[in-house]
Design a protein around this motif. Structure first.
Motif, PDB file in Angstrom:
ATOM      1  N   PHE A  58      12.456 -31.515 -27.666  1.00 55.96           N
ATOM      2  CA  PHE A  58      12.722 -32.954 -27.730  1.00 55.96           C
ATOM      3  C   PHE A  58      11.784 -33.718 -26.807  1.00 55.96           C
ATOM      4  O   PHE A  58      11.173 -34.722 -27.187  1.00 55.96           O
ATOM      5  CB  PHE A  58      14.178 -33.233 -27.346  1.00 55.96           C
ATOM      6  N   LEU A  59      11.634 -33.243 -25.564  1.00 57.09           N
ATOM      7  CA  LEU A  59      10.795 -33.943 -24.599  1.00 57.09           C
ATOM      8  C   LEU A  59       9.310 -33.779 -24.892  1.00 57.09           C
ATOM      9  O   LEU A  59       8.536 -34.726 -24.802  1.00 57.09           O
ATOM     10  CB  LEU A  59      11.113 -33.446 -23.185  1.00 57.09           C
ATOM     11  N   VAL A  60       8.904 -32.573 -25.258  1.00 57.26           N
ATOM     12  CA  VAL A  60       7.487 -32.326 -25.522  1.00 57.26           C
ATOM     13  C   VAL A  60       7.027 -33.073 -26.764  1.00 57.26           C
ATOM     14  O   VAL A  60       5.876 -33.516 -26.840  1.00 57.26           O
ATOM     15  CB  VAL A  60       7.222 -30.808 -25.656  1.00 57.26           C
TER      16      VAL A  60
ATOM     17  N   SER B   8       2.265 -33.601 -32.220  1.00 57.42           N
ATOM     18  CA  SER B   8       2.051 -32.603 -33.268  1.00 57.42           C
ATOM     19  C   SER B   8       3.152 -31.565 -33.200  1.00 57.42           C
ATOM     20  O   SER B   8       3.398 -30.970 -32.153  1.00 57.42           O
ATOM     21  CB  SER B   8       0.685 -31.931 -33.078  1.00 57.42           C
ATOM     22  N   LYS B   9       3.840 -31.325 -34.323  1.00 64.11           N
ATOM     23  CA  LYS B   9       4.943 -30.370 -34.317  1.00 64.11           C
ATOM     24  C   LYS B   9       4.468 -28.947 -34.078  1.00 64.11           C
ATOM     25  O   LYS B   9       5.137 -28.166 -33.403  1.00 64.11           O
ATOM     26  CB  LYS B   9       5.709 -30.444 -35.647  1.00 64.11           C
TER      27      LYS B   9
ATOM     28  N   ALA C 194      11.916 -29.446 -37.016  1.00 68.27           N
ATOM     29  CA  ALA C 194      12.298 -30.428 -38.037  1.00 68.27           C
ATOM     30  C   ALA C 194      13.062 -31.595 -37.437  1.00 68.27           C
ATOM     31  O   ALA C 194      12.886 -32.742 -37.852  1.00 68.27           O
ATOM     32  CB  ALA C 194      13.141 -29.746 -39.118  1.00 68.27           C
ATOM     33  N   MET C 195      13.898 -31.311 -36.431  1.00 68.81           N
ATOM     34  CA  MET C 195      14.772 -32.370 -35.900  1.00 68.81           C
ATOM     35  C   MET C 195      13.981 -33.427 -35.134  1.00 68.81           C
ATOM     36  O   MET C 195      14.436 -34.560 -34.964  1.00 68.81           O
ATOM     37  CB  MET C 195      15.830 -31.775 -34.980  1.00 68.81           C
ATOM     38  N   THR C 196      12.790 -33.069 -34.636  1.00 65.52           N
ATOM     39  CA  THR C 196      12.033 -34.001 -33.808  1.00 65.52           C
ATOM     40  C   THR C 196      10.901 -34.688 -34.569  1.00 65.52           C
ATOM     41  O   THR C 196      10.013 -35.276 -33.957  1.00 65.52           O
ATOM     42  CB  THR C 196      11.437 -33.251 -32.603  1.00 65.52           C
TER      43      THR C 196
ATOM     44  N   MET D 244      16.768 -42.503 -31.840  1.00 63.52           N
ATOM     45  CA  MET D 244      18.188 -42.240 -32.076  1.00 63.52           C
ATOM     46  C   MET D 244      18.429 -41.263 -33.231  1.00 63.52           C
ATOM     47  O   MET D 244      19.311 -40.397 -33.134  1.00 63.52           O
ATOM     48  CB  MET D 244      18.932 -43.551 -32.326  1.00 63.52           C
ATOM     49  N   PRO D 245      17.690 -41.327 -34.349  1.00 64.99           N
ATOM     50  CA  PRO D 245      17.864 -40.288 -35.369  1.00 64.99           C
ATOM     51  C   PRO D 245      17.607 -38.890 -34.833  1.00 64.99           C
ATOM     52  O   PRO D 245      18.310 -37.930 -35.190  1.00 64.99           O
ATOM     53  CB  PRO D 245      16.831 -40.667 -36.440  1.00 64.99           C
ATOM     54  N   ALA D 246      16.600 -38.738 -33.959  1.00 68.63           N
ATOM     55  CA  ALA D 246      16.327 -37.427 -33.366  1.00 68.63           C
ATOM     56  C   ALA D 246      17.463 -36.999 -32.437  1.00 68.63           C
ATOM     57  O   ALA D 246      17.805 -35.814 -32.364  1.00 68.63           O
ATOM     58  CB  ALA D 246      15.009 -37.460 -32.609  1.00 68.63           C
ATOM     59  N   VAL D 247      18.061 -37.951 -31.736  1.00 70.76           N
ATOM     60  CA  VAL D 247      19.197 -37.631 -30.864  1.00 70.76           C
ATOM     61  C   VAL D 247      20.362 -37.106 -31.699  1.00 70.76           C
ATOM     62  O   VAL D 247      21.014 -36.108 -31.341  1.00 70.76           O
ATOM     63  CB  VAL D 247      19.623 -38.873 -30.048  1.00 70.76           C
ATOM     64  N   VAL D 248      20.648 -37.773 -32.823  1.00 68.41           N
ATOM     65  CA  VAL D 248      21.734 -37.331 -33.697  1.00 68.41           C
ATOM     66  C   VAL D 248      21.485 -35.911 -34.191  1.00 68.41           C
ATOM     67  O   VAL D 248      22.367 -35.038 -34.154  1.00 68.41           O
ATOM     68  CB  VAL D 248      21.906 -38.301 -34.886  1.00 68.41           C
ATOM     69  N   ALA D 249      20.269 -35.640 -34.655  1.00 66.15           N
ATOM     70  CA  ALA D 249      19.934 -34.303 -35.155  1.00 66.15           C
ATOM     71  C   ALA D 249      20.014 -33.266 -34.037  1.00 66.15           C
ATOM     72  O   ALA D 249      20.517 -32.151 -34.241  1.00 66.15           O
ATOM     73  CB  ALA D 249      18.529 -34.313 -35.767  1.00 66.15           C
ATOM     74  N   THR D 250      19.554 -33.616 -32.844  1.00 68.03           N
ATOM     75  CA  THR D 250      19.603 -32.681 -31.714  1.00 68.03           C
ATOM     76  C   THR D 250      21.037 -32.340 -31.346  1.00 68.03           C
ATOM     77  O   THR D 250      21.369 -31.175 -31.077  1.00 68.03           O
ATOM     78  CB  THR D 250      18.873 -33.286 -30.502  1.00 68.03           C
TER      79      THR D 250
END
Length: 633
Positions: free
Chosen positions: A305-307, A313-314, A348-350, A379-385
């Motif tokens: 999440f932080l990186v 780049s994923k 995928a989540m990030t 916020m979408p990434a927070v929900v997925a995380t």
């Protein structure tokens, strides 16, 4: 994968005399690498100076963006040449790998020949395009724009030479002959069928942009060149449009200065690992959570999440975190296949976390504010995380208690102080964009400067920071960026052809007429982009279909940022889902495990991602609730 060094050596034995042809080939390769690396350094320097002069000295450099744009075209084309040299253009090999060696050799020959044919067809139109641009002068530098546009014919000529060399270097004369016969037969069949294809109307799009593209991709043709050969075939056989249109659309797609953030953020991801910032971040999170049951799974989620907010780049995210964390997780009894499944899901989540390259691409090609996308993606990434974290917690309840002792407060404090520069960087990037200090492109250079200063300070303090790797990192960043940018350029050409055919209007009408109105449109979007994400990857899918579908969403009063989050999460779901998702196989490769075992374990995490996608889709506030803080650029 055949590297540029292998191509230059032509498979010669160590110590064997180098022929003049090989010596020239090697010299050209080194020259292209040096030029691409130098261009990337120049771009970072120009943009950084632009920020400093504008905001610190209150004396804007009116020529900085113009010069950066001119150099960017050369960087994109030389990067594409490097990617072709190194075999790093995006392609699908999952199908070919299941074939026999003889069929694999045939497929490789066909793919190489397709690249040769396409590049040969655009070299002359590219030269004419550059010649025409010589009559246009840039406003600030009063320089002929043709000097910038000359990057296209030069890059195309170099790619043709590379493609021919790779074709000749492939083993098996029979495979090459069979490939020539195959490609020739397809070309003749299409030429003879031209009257019938013309009579079919828009149904002929299925032949060129479904059957031909799919066939080229299945045999391993890089996605960019599959788009290109389909587009030039369509224009040549069923329209009167000149091939120069392909070059001009390609130039337009690749010359957008916003996309300069792509190579700079890719470079930033490499600097993050070299400087030790990624390792310090992981050490802190391990000290904080390593003693709890399933704690390292949470560390992996938090680190990704932080990186993700730093590298953009994923692939770089996963490569920076996994090698540092996986050995310790294996020591504590974690299943390597489970780790790879979690890594794929975390990638995928990030996808929506700024400065994601997909966010930048959407902003560039769909006309959406990048600063708004950066704000709306968190916020979408927070929900997925949180939902994936819930799956990790449920699994951890069935595991034995953690064997690691709780870290003392002094160790946590010490690792926190060491990790503080890494924790500050994503905050710096986001604040600079949201507060209007720098654009998304400029802020990437601030991140590079920040990371380089940290690396120099760490080296001065006696820490082992391998600055000698910097040149190779510049070359790697240029090659990866060239692969991405060529897809964007040729997908732009393909999208123009689809628009000219009237398909775009028909698609918008069809999507708007889906039963259920806005809800039906969003559900169809999820299904379509999940499929596209697994087959085409995120960036080409966005470039190809984003300009067609975003206007339809806007007509249904769907907020652009909200729609972007739905699209990105759906594509992320497809990108990391077996059996076709390229990101899934990248996670398995980084985790050094077989995809067979990981496929059975990844679905529980993907189910959590699907739930997150549904929540984000039907609760628009998650994406748009904080947009009032975002200025427009």
């Amino acid at each position: 994968m055949q590297t540029s060094q292998t191509l230059a050596q032509g498979g010669s034995q160590a110590g064997a005399p180098i022929s003049p042809a090989r010596a020239v080939s090697r010299a050209v390769i080194h020259l292209v690498e040096f030029a691409a690396a130098a261009l990337l350094v120049a771009e970072v320097g120009i943009l950084l100076c632009g920020v400093i002069w504008r905001y610190a000295l209150d004396s804007p450099l009116v020529w900085s963006d113009e010069l950066a744009s001119a150099l960017f075209s050369w960087l994109a084309m030389l990067g594409s040449v490097l990617a072709l040299l190194r075999g790093e253009h995006m392609k699908m090999t999952a199908v070919v790998k299941r074939w026999s060696p003889a069929w694999q050799a045939w497929a490789q020959s066909v793919a190489s020949l397709v690249v040769c044919v396409f590049v040969a067809m655009i070299v002359v139109p590219a030269a004419h395009h550059a010649s025409g641009q010589m009559e246009i002068s840039t406003p600030a530098l009063d320089m002929p724009d043709g000097w910038r546009a000359m990057a296209l014919p030069v890059g195309a000529a170099l790619m043709f030479c590379v493609a021919v060399a790779r074709m000749l270097a492939l083993p098996g004369i029979r495979a090459r002959i069979a490939a020539i016969v195959t490609v020739g037969a397809v070309a003749v069949a299409l030429w003879l069928a031209a009257p019938a294809l013309l009579a079919m109307g828009n149904l002929n799009l299925l032949v060129f942009f479904v059957a031909l593209v799919a066939g080229a991709i299945v045999v391993g043709t890089p996605i960019a060149f599959a788009f290109g050969i389909a587009t030039v075939s369509y224009l040549t056989l069923v329209t009167h449009a000149p091939l120069g249109i392909v070059v001009s659309r390609m130039d337009e797609g690749m010359a957008n200065l916003v996309l300069l953030a792509v190579p700079v953020f890719v470079l930033l991801g490499s600097l993050l690992e070299m400087s030790g910032l990624a390792r310090s971040l992981i050490d802190f999170m391990c000290a904080l959570l390593g003693h709890v049951r399933g704690g390292l799974q949470f560390v992996l989620l938090g680190a990704i999440f932080l990186v993700s907010g730093i590298s953009g780049s994923k692939a770089a995210d996963m490569a920076a975190v996994a090698p540092a964390l996986f050995p310790e997780m294996r020591k504590r009894g974690s299943d390597p296949e489970e780790l790879a499944a979690l890594l794929a899901a975390s990638g995928a989540m990030t996808e929506t976390i700024p400065p994601s390259l997909v966010l930048i691409t959407i902003g560039a090609v769909c006309g959406v504010s990048i600063s708004a996308l950066f704000v709306g993606g968190l916020m979408p990434a927070v929900v997925a995380t949180l939902l994936i974290g819930a799956v990790c917690w449920l699994r951890a309840r069935r595991e034995s208690a953690a064997s690691a002792a709780r870290a003392p407060f002094a160790q946590i404090a010490r690792t926190f102080v060491v990790a503080l520069p890494a924790l500050v960087l994503p905050v710096l990037i986001r604040v600079a964009v949201v507060e209007g200090i720098a654009t998304a492109t400029e802020v990437s250079t601030l991140g590079v400067a920040y990371t380089l200063l940290f690396a120099l300070a760490a080296r001065a303090a006696g820490k082992p920071v391998p600055l000698r790797r910097l040149y190779r990192m510049l070359v790697d960043a240029a090659a990866l960026s060239g692969a991405i940018l060529l897809i964007i350029g040729l997908a732009t050409s393909m999208a123009w052809a689809l628009t000219r055919s009237g398909f775009s209007g028909q698609l918008v009408d069809m999507m708007q007429s889906v039963p259920g109105g806005k809800t039906g449109f969003l559900l169809v979007t999820i299904v379509c982009f999940a499929i596209l994400g697994s087959v085409l990857e995120g960036i080409p899918a966005i470039v190809l279909f984003g300009p067609l579908l975003f206007p339809a969403a806007h007509a249904l009063h769907i907020n652009d940022v909200h729609y972007a989050m739905v699209v990105i999460l759906a594509m992320g779901l497809g990108l990391f889902a077996p059996p076709f998702g390229v990101g899934f196989y990248a996670a398995c490769a980084i985790g050094k495990v077989s995809p067979d075992g990981v496929g059975r374990r990844v679905w529980r995490y993907l189910l959590a991602l699907l739930v997150a996608l549904v929540v984000v889709t039907f609760v628009p506030w998650i994406s748009t609730g904080f947009l009032s803080a975002a200025p427009s650029f």
